[in-house]
Scaffold this motif. Structure first.
Motif: not given
Ligand code: NAD
Ligand code: WQD
Length: 349
Positions: A8-9, A56-59, A30-33, A80-81
């Motif tokens: 999820v961008t 999981k969060f990627y800043p 869920v993985v977030v950037v 990818v959303i």
């Protein structure tokens, strides 16, 4: 396909955080950037608190190709959303290059990174803004795109890019062709009914619902109703407001549709996400007063430049092909906005 992993961008933002919540509850990983340029990590902390699940969060910035490459190497992403983007129409008129650079160039970098990783399923946040000013007030997907401001043009351009990469794969009969849903949102409002996550605009809100809600709680003195001389029943502007939770459920329906027959062989298709019914500014004000018991101090002000009198979605295609339609009422949208506002008078601060 079993349990999918969704990147999820822009997942820390208003709509993205609600999407993460629904995805986790529906059993997705869920993985977030997100570069947090218009959001706070606290939204994601609360999503994990509400669901009791972790993400999981990627800043990171979507324009950072190396960072995206690492994410695709470390995580087995299926779809990818793509929410990440700047969204203020007025600001886009003052800083058009910043908008094109962030929204269009950022999307190109993301699409390249996806292509490299052979991850070719995307749900993209588009907007009713891409339509411009069509001949009918009820917008249908086949209407031409004719955005009238830089923000809207960034959305139309990214739609065009996505259609073109999809067409290229179809022509080449690619083994793993692009499957893309372009979701054109009407006016998202409301919040999760826990009152723990919601819209947290920076500074003075541009949009009607957060403005009304800040007047109700006393942060702002008075609402300006922009124009009461439009050709509408009460003279004020009419929009198709959609509850953010209904909206994000549309994304989950789209992910499912990407796996189905409609997209087999590759496709890029646009869908309106709206209720198919509009409310005027004064109807929103009176619903807010009725549901919350607060009085909204307002005055009639001149029209806001660039505003249309009325538009709303034809949501028939989303119902037919995604099996999606709105479930929540205007009263739900107001009650949930108010619960978020009263529980978090300073937003996530
Ligand atoms: P938002 O600003 O709350 O969320 C966008 C998120 O993207 C933020 O968390 C921001 O930090 C992040 N972001 C922006 N640029 C980035 C970059 N270069 N790299 C990484 N992260 C970045 O906005 P929202 O209301 O949640 O909107 C989400 C998407 O939906 C946007 O693309 C917006 O244009 C689109 N959309 C919104 C509306 C609306 O009224 N809210 C309507 C139609 C379409
Ligand atoms: C709604 C109605 C105003 C504020 C914007 C973007 C659009 C999309 C959604 C991203 C209009 C009136 C508003 C106020 C008012 N975003 N109003 N007083 O303009 O339909 O759409 O957000 O894609 O691109 O343009 O939404 O909430 O600003 O306005 O009277 O203080 O409320 O005139 O009729 P809009 P909005």
């Amino acid at each position: 396909m079993n349990k999918q992993t969704i990147l999820v961008t822009g997942g820390a933002g208003y709509i993205g955080s609600h999407a993460c919540l629904e995805l986790l509850q529906a059993g997705f990983d869920v993985v977030v950037v997100d570069n947090l340029c218009n959001s706070k990590y606290e939204s994601l902390a609360r999503v994990q608190q509400i669901t009791g699940k972790t993400l999981k969060f990627y800043p990171a910035d979507i324009r950072d190709k190396a960072a995206l490459t690492v994410i695709f190497q470390e995580q087995a992403i299926d779809t990818v959303i793509h929410f990440a983007g700047l969204k203020a129409v007025g600001e886009s008129c003052q800083q058009p290059l910043r908008y094109f650079e962030n929204n269009v160039y950022g999307s190109i970098v993301l699409i390249e990174a996806m292509q490299q990783a052979n991850v070719k399923q995307m749900v993209f946040s588009s907007s009713a803004t891409v339509y411009g000013e069509p001949p009918s007030t009820q917008y249908v997907e086949h209407f031409p795109m004719a955005a009238v401001n830089p923000y809207g043009r960034t959305k139309a351009m990214v739609e065009d890019i996505l259609r073109d990469v999809s067409t290229a794969d179809q022509l080449a009969q690619a083994e793993n062709p692009w499957k893309i849903a372009l979701l054109r949102y009407f006016n998202p409002i409301g919040a999760h009914d826990s009152g723990l996550i919601g819209e947290d605009p920076n500074g003075i809100p541009n949009n009607l619902m957060p403005y009304v809600s800040q007047v109700a709680i006393g942060k702002l003195a008075q609402l300006s109703v922009f124009g009461d001389d439009y050709p509408t029943p009460d003279g004020t502007g009419i929009r198709d407001y959609i509850h953010v939770v209904d909206l994000v459920k549309g994304h989950i329906k789209a992910i499912t549709a990407l796996q189905g027959d409609l997209f087999s062989g590759g496709a890029c298709k646009a869908y309106n996400l709206g209720a198919g019914k509009g409310y005027s500014v004064l109807e929103i004000v009176s619903a807010f007063e009725r549901v919350t018991g607060q009085t909204i101090n307002y005055k009639i002000a001149p029209r806001r430049a660039g505003d249309l009198a009325e538009f709303f979605a034809d949501p028939a295609l989303a119902l037919k092909e995604l099996g999606w339609q709105v479930e929540k009422s205007l009263d739900d949208m107001v009650a949930d906005t108010w619960a978020w506002q009263t529980k978090n008078p300073q937003g996530y601060n």
